[in-house]
Design an enzyme around this catalytic site. Structure first.
Site, PDB file in Angstrom:
ATOM      1  N   HIS A  20      -1.990  46.792-103.751  1.00 31.99           N
ATOM      2  CA  HIS A  20      -2.185  46.749-102.295  1.00 31.99           C
ATOM      3  C   HIS A  20      -3.425  47.540-101.900  1.00 31.99           C
ATOM      4  CE1 HIS A  20       2.457  46.339-102.155  1.00 31.99           C
ATOM      5  NE2 HIS A  20       1.967  45.162-101.815  1.00 31.99           N
ATOM      6  N   LYS A  44      13.762  39.332 -97.939  1.00 30.60           N
ATOM      7  CA  LYS A  44      13.854  40.477 -98.853  1.00 30.60           C
ATOM      8  C   LYS A  44      14.795  41.550 -98.320  1.00 30.60           C
ATOM      9  CE  LYS A  44       9.304  39.932-100.951  1.00 30.60           C
ATOM     10  NZ  LYS A  44       7.930  40.455-101.044  1.00 30.60           N
ATOM     11  N   ARG A  93      -2.361  36.952-106.414  1.00 27.28           N
ATOM     12  CA  ARG A  93      -2.350  37.357-107.824  1.00 27.28           C
ATOM     13  C   ARG A  93      -2.504  36.166-108.752  1.00 27.28           C
ATOM     14  NH1 ARG A  93       2.801  40.922-106.860  1.00 27.28           N
ATOM     15  NH2 ARG A  93       3.124  38.978-105.805  1.00 27.28           N
ATOM     16  N   SER A 131       5.450  45.287-106.269  1.00 25.65           N
ATOM     17  CA  SER A 131       6.379  46.348-105.864  1.00 25.65           C
ATOM     18  C   SER A 131       7.672  46.248-106.677  1.00 25.65           C
ATOM     19  CB  SER A 131       6.696  46.237-104.372  1.00 25.65           C
ATOM     20  OG  SER A 131       5.537  46.446-103.610  1.00 25.65           O
TER      21      SER A 131
HETATM   22  O1  PNS Z   1       4.724  41.403 -98.929  1.00 27.24           O
HETATM   23  P1  PNS Z   1       5.394  40.105 -98.528  1.00 27.24           P
HETATM   24  O2  PNS Z   1       6.904  40.272 -98.522  1.00 27.24           O
HETATM   25  O3  PNS Z   1       4.944  38.945 -99.362  1.00 27.24           O
HETATM   26  O4  PNS Z   1       4.938  39.805 -97.020  1.00 27.24           O
HETATM   27  C1  PNS Z   1       5.411  38.666 -96.345  1.00 27.24           C
HETATM   28  C2  PNS Z   1       5.281  38.847 -94.823  1.00 27.24           C
HETATM   29  C3  PNS Z   1       6.055  40.079 -94.376  1.00 27.24           C
HETATM   30  C4  PNS Z   1       3.818  39.008 -94.475  1.00 27.24           C
HETATM   31  C5  PNS Z   1       5.862  37.561 -94.156  1.00 27.24           C
HETATM   32  O5  PNS Z   1       7.194  37.402 -94.532  1.00 27.24           O
HETATM   33  C6  PNS Z   1       5.760  37.600 -92.628  1.00 27.24           C
HETATM   34  O6  PNS Z   1       4.690  37.361 -92.095  1.00 27.24           O
HETATM   35  N1  PNS Z   1       6.879  37.897 -91.935  1.00 27.24           N
HETATM   36  C7  PNS Z   1       6.929  37.995 -90.488  1.00 27.24           C
HETATM   37  C8  PNS Z   1       7.566  36.735 -89.841  1.00 27.24           C
HETATM   38  C9  PNS Z   1       6.529  35.645 -89.715  1.00 27.24           C
HETATM   39  O7  PNS Z   1       5.611  35.727 -88.941  1.00 27.24           O
HETATM   40  N2  PNS Z   1       6.675  34.557 -90.525  1.00 27.24           N
HETATM   41  C10 PNS Z   1       5.722  33.472 -90.550  1.00 27.24           C
HETATM   42  C11 PNS Z   1       6.274  32.240 -89.867  1.00 27.24           C
HETATM   43  S1  PNS Z   1       7.689  31.592 -90.704  1.00 27.24           S
END
Ligand code: PNS
Length: 165
Positions: A20, A44, A93, A131
């Protein structure tokens, strides 16, 4: 006067890793301001509370100009719009990341067409890092020095290492 170019680097950050940090540092060279955003990922079940994750990030980004941290429980694009950001930056990645990230980028564009998603390819040494890998190694008492920012290493180990409890 030219408008400040703000990018949001969203994620679960459960916990923050050197992978990150690599993405955050590189985003900082491309934008005037970078907001590292702890967002709730409904898929998650996090180990660290939002407050803990924010604090770990805050201590890890200390001293890096133009980078700040925040948290949000809602649609990412709503935060992006309110913050006046022009981009969402994500690290990629491997091919396995691509499908999900591609879908998210398209959905976010559909929801707010002024935002661009910028993918940075993860540096070679972090290709395998996540993570989840950090949590697994630390929970069994393994060494995670090379995977997490030095400033927060001890706190992460203290929380995760089951062999110490
Ligand atoms: O580190 P991650 O878990 O891959 O991050 C994913 C994250 C948190 C960026 C994604 O799940 C997210 O944007 N969540 C907020 C809700 C949202 O806006 N979703 C997109 C439309 S379904």
């Amino acid at each position: 006067m030219q408008q400040e170019r703000i990018a949001v680097v969203p994620g679960s950050f459960d916990p923050i890793t050197k992978g990150h940090m690599d993405i955050i540092r590189r985003a900082q060279t491309l934008f005037d301001k970078v907001i590292v955003l702890v967002v709730i990922n409904a898929l998650k079940n996090p180990c660290f509370s939002v407050q803990e994750r924010v604090e770990l990030i805050r201590d890890s980004i200390q001293g890096i100009d133009g980078v700040e941290v925040d948290s949000y429980d809602g649609l990412l694009v709503d935060y992006v719009r309110d913050a006046g950001a022009c981009a969402i930056v994500k690290g990629l990645r491997a091919v396995s990341d691509f499908e999900y990230e591609f879908q998210m980028a398209l959905i976010n564009k559909e929801l707010y067409n002024k935002v661009e998603t910028v993918f940075l390819t993860t540096s070679a040494e972090n290709q395998y890092l996540s993570s989840n890998v950090v949590k697994q190694i630390a929970s069994f008492g393994g060494d995670i020095h090379q995977f997490v920012p030095e400033e927060v290493h001890d706190r992460i180990v203290h929380r995760l290492d089951k062999t110490r409890q």
